[in-house]
Design a protein around this motif. Sequence first.
Motif, PDB file in Angstrom:
ATOM      1  N   GLN A 179       0.799  -1.295   0.150  1.00  0.00           N
ATOM      2  CA  GLN A 179       0.157   0.253  -0.055  1.00  0.00           C
ATOM      3  C   GLN A 179       0.988   1.274  -0.070  1.00  0.00           C
ATOM      4  O   GLN A 179       0.604   2.361  -0.694  1.00  0.00           O
ATOM      5  N   LYS A 180       1.943   1.295   0.937  1.00  0.00           N
ATOM      6  CA  LYS A 180       3.069   2.418   0.889  1.00  0.00           C
ATOM      7  C   LYS A 180       3.448   2.418  -0.630  1.00  0.00           C
ATOM      8  O   LYS A 180       3.667   3.520  -0.888  1.00  0.00           O
ATOM      9  N   MET A 181       3.869   1.384  -1.076  1.00  0.00           N
ATOM     10  CA  MET A 181       4.456   1.549  -2.581  1.00  0.00           C
ATOM     11  C   MET A 181       3.541   2.081  -3.683  1.00  0.00           C
ATOM     12  O   MET A 181       4.057   2.910  -4.409  1.00  0.00           O
ATOM     13  N   ALA A 185       4.061   5.648  -5.405  1.00  0.00           N
ATOM     14  CA  ALA A 185       4.096   5.633  -7.260  1.00  0.00           C
ATOM     15  C   ALA A 185       2.897   6.413  -7.629  1.00  0.00           C
ATOM     16  O   ALA A 185       3.113   7.300  -8.507  1.00  0.00           O
ATOM     17  N   ASN A 186       1.613   6.751  -6.804  1.00  0.00           N
ATOM     18  CA  ASN A 186       0.627   7.632  -7.308  1.00  0.00           C
ATOM     19  C   ASN A 186       1.158   8.933  -7.078  1.00  0.00           C
ATOM     20  O   ASN A 186       0.766   9.969  -7.851  1.00  0.00           O
ATOM     21  N   LYS A 187       2.001   9.342  -6.102  1.00  0.00           N
ATOM     22  CA  LYS A 187       2.377  10.559  -5.781  1.00  0.00           C
ATOM     23  C   LYS A 187       3.255  11.342  -6.869  1.00  0.00           C
ATOM     24  O   LYS A 187       3.449  12.263  -7.265  1.00  0.00           O
ATOM     25  N   ARG A 188       4.218  10.040  -7.347  1.00  0.00           N
ATOM     26  CA  ARG A 188       5.159  10.599  -8.253  1.00  0.00           C
ATOM     27  C   ARG A 188       4.265  10.799  -9.666  1.00  0.00           C
ATOM     28  O   ARG A 188       4.859  11.651 -10.496  1.00  0.00           O
ATOM     29  N   LYS A 189       3.222  10.047  -9.818  1.00  0.00           N
ATOM     30  CA  LYS A 189       2.553  10.350 -10.870  1.00  0.00           C
ATOM     31  C   LYS A 189       2.000  11.743 -10.925  1.00  0.00           C
ATOM     32  O   LYS A 189       1.779  12.707 -12.110  1.00  0.00           O
TER      33      LYS A 189
END
Length: 206
Positions: A179-181, A185-189
């Motif tokens: 879930q953290k990963m 990933a969503n934050k980077r997007k």
Amino acid sequence: ASHLFTNPKTKHRWAACSNRLDMTDKDVKDIGKAERPQKIFANMWFDGNCAEALKFYVKAFECKQIFCMAHEGCVVHACIQFHNKDNMIFLSDVHGDHFETGANKAGASISLMVYVKDVDEAYKRAKDAGCTMLQEPEDQFWGDRIIRLKDPFGHSWTLATRKFEPGAEMEAEGKKWWQKMKEKANKRKREAVENEPNNNTAKNQR
């Protein structure tokens, strides 16, 4: 130790180097002939700076150079070994039709993972040697303590030390980790979208 020998078929002269001081010409010729267990070994390639990389890895990762075969300044085949015999990695310069390009041109396409005796010591040694640290030493739910880094030649590494054997809680901890990963990933997007030129232009017009 360094030795020269001639390929009987092509008549090419080769140089072979090893940290074994007692290495003979026969040892050099026998490299590759010995039976090996069925293992998969990574082979890193470089744009003419493999010899420099060999020296760097010995210093930064405290590994051993097992051998290095070079021809006309090009490292054709080399090997480094970490703290146990199974941790071996091959290296070579781009040559002939072997490989298309080194990491500096194409960017690292894989990440190498190696177990070391003490990952915290490895972190300090690699950082002092000039590696870019991507992750601080951190215990993982599966039992390893790891660091992530990129070396000056563009290759990505994960170094790990086994700390404990996980128990029944591993599945639950794994779900939390995943879930953290996903959140990262969503934050980077989102950040990538916000930093696109069109979005910046729209913000400036408001």
